[in-house]
Design a protein around this motif. Structure first.
Motif: not given
Length: 543
Positions: A507-513
């Motif tokens: 989720d954290r990576a997804a928010r960043g991307s």
């Protein structure tokens, strides 16, 4: 050496590399400060019309359009026979059926394309007889070369045909005609011209085996058909004959870019700049920089190239490249300014019209974007603008818009069949369109086939997204990361990576991307941007 800038950036690939401009350079023409050209007495290339991509494009698909499979075109130096009339006829019938289901201007566009395509069964001049004698000095008349250089392809081709009826053993004329057919296919979105180009180039080589003009033309043809290994082979053979051939130098850069051989592509662009500095080389050099995230250098090189552009065709081409670069960074006002300059130089320049439509849509002018894209697909029904128009219809959601969108996607399928009948590898186009608007299984088959042939950032992104829509996100994630690993700033790539990261629970990576995609270019796609915003809202709600 490469165009000088104040920063030292990396180098990489281009997905829809621009064609040589086809203009004659004059000794007093201004050009950006670069390394020297050929030494006195070095062989010079005859400037035939440029040849394609984006994809694109041809894009080409997107302005980033791509051009579309079948077997590869003669990587060992032998020409291949084009698809037979049965394959072409079946593709044309499929295209016609899709056109009849279309609405309004699209029926007209398909009728025009079909009228051209039905003539593709034979080379338009020369027949089977070879009368007269060829001499080393036999060349196309100056009027013909001038017509092609001014961008009047139709008139130039007709003049060449007349010349070759009178001088059927002029190998240079046949090479020029073949390359002109490649350019015609690129500019008109008409892959039926490729078999004609192939036969003309083979005729040139039969008359003068190993001649550089025809080999460079075959490199351009192979690249247009997405046989990039073949394009590299032909370009290398042409450069053995003439190390200063602009067309072969540019085709070599294009091939290495599309094969994912980025370091070699950067070296090839630097070599081309030393040997034949000019608009065709500068635009490639800029794109290699952009694909490594060096937007500043790319913009500077393109601005210098625009300052050096000596013909309306070159002004339109370079201004469009600047518009595309600005649009990719979310600078829509700047993009529209560049597209306006391109269209002031050539009001029919299709890539500029397509780019303007995308910038209009991203700026909130959906009605203007739809109107512009309808003009584009009437003249050149390529996958990129067809999908973009379909998505704008879906986004508008008026009565009948869903059916209108389906019509555009059906025409993509029909165009792909026509492209394959012309010997073009259409798997990348198929993968991208089918993943969002067609058969998910077919999208994955096509993406895997394309990845087996070449490992570019664009094929990595297409394979990642095809795996995602088939529910195979763990397998997709490495490809999505690879697509964004060079530093290329592409909002669609970031969106795809973010959706895949969300699906696997990162989720954290997804928010960043997803945040990066929308900050970079919030109007990258009407449907894609909407999906990215919805996904971000879900992720925030789950925190």
């Amino acid at each position: 050496m490469a165009p000088r800038t104040n920063d030292s950036a990396g180098d990489d690939e281009r997905a829809t590399a621009p064609p040589p401009s086809g203009h004659e350079e004059t000794p007093d023409a201004p050009r950006p400060p670069t390394g020297g050209g050929p030494p006195p007495g070095a062989p010079e290339e005859e400037h035939a019309p440029g040849t394609g991509r984006r994809p694109k494009a041809g894009p080409g698909a997107g302005t980033g359009r791509r051009v579309p499979g079948g077997e590869s075109a003669a990587s060992a130096g032998e020409g291949r026979a084009g698809p037979g009339p049965g394959a072409r006829g079946a593709a044309l019938r499929r295209f016609a059926a899709a056109a009849r289901r279309g609405r309004g201007p699209h029926v007209v566009s398909c009728a025009v394309l079909l009228a051209v395509a039905v003539t593709a069964g034979s080379v338009a001049v020369g027949g089977g007889r070879e009368e007269g004698r060829a001499g080393a000095a036999d060349v196309a008349p100056a009027a013909v070369a001038g017509g092609l250089g001014r961008g009047d392809l139709g008139a130039g081709i007709r003049s060449l045909q007349g010349h070759l009826r009178a001088q059927p053993r002029d190998f240079g004329g046949w090479a020029t005609l073949g390359t002109a057919y490649v350019e015609q296919a690129r500019t008109q979105g008409d892959p039926s011209r490729y078999p004609q180009a192939e036969r003309a180039l083979e005729r040139s080589l039969a008359l003068a085996p190993g001649n550089e003009q025809a080999l460079a033309g075959q490199a351009a043809l192979a690249a247009a058909r997405h046989d990039f290994a073949g394009a590299l082979t032909y370009a290398d053979r042409a450069l053995e004959q003439n190390p200063y051939s602009e067309r072969a130098l540019c085709s070599r850069v294009d091939a290495l870019v599309e094969l994912g051989r980025y370091e070699e592509a950067a070296d090839a662009a630097a070599t081309a700049d030393r040997r034949r500095p000019g608009v065709p080389v500068f635009t490639r050099y800029a794109y290699v920089r952009e694909l490594r995230g060096d937007v500043r250098t790319a913009r500077e090189v393109l601005r210098r190239a625009l300052d050096s552009a000596a013909s309306p065709a070159d002004v339109a081409y370079v201004a469009t490249a600047l518009g595309q670069l600005a649009w990719n960074q979310g600078e829509y006002g700047t993009a529209l300014t560049h597209y306006a300059r391109a269209l002031a130089a050539d009001d029919g320049h299709l890539p500029a019209l397509e780019g303007r439509a995308r910038a209009q849509a991203a700026s909130g002018d959906r009605a203007g974007a739809i109107e512009t894209l309808e003009q584009v697909v009437v003249r050149s029904p390529l996958p990129g603008p067809l999908v973009a128009l379909g998505e704008l219809y879906e986004d508008r959601g008026a009565d009948g818009d869903r059916a209108r969108a389906r019509d555009q996607y059906a025409l993509v399928d029909a165009w792909t069949a026509l492209a394959r009948a012309g010997g073009v590898d259409a798997d990348l186009d198929t993968a991208l369109a089918a993943a969002d608007h067609g058969d998910a299984g077919e999208a994955l088959r096509a993406a895997r086939a394309e990845w087996d042939r070449r490992h570019s950032v664009h094929t990595a992104d297409a394979l990642a997204w095809a795996l995602h829509v088939n529910g195979r996100d763990e397998e997709a994630l490495p490809y999505a990361r690879r697509a964004t690993a060079t530093g290329y700033r592409n909002a669609a790539f970031l969106h795809h990576r973010g959706m895949i990261e969300k699906a696997v629970g990162h989720d954290r990576a997804a928010r960043g991307s997803l945040t990066a995609a929308l900050e970079l270019n919030p109007g990258f796609s009407p449907l894609g941007a909407r999906a990215a915003r919805a996904a971000l809202k879900e992720l925030e709600a789950a925190r």
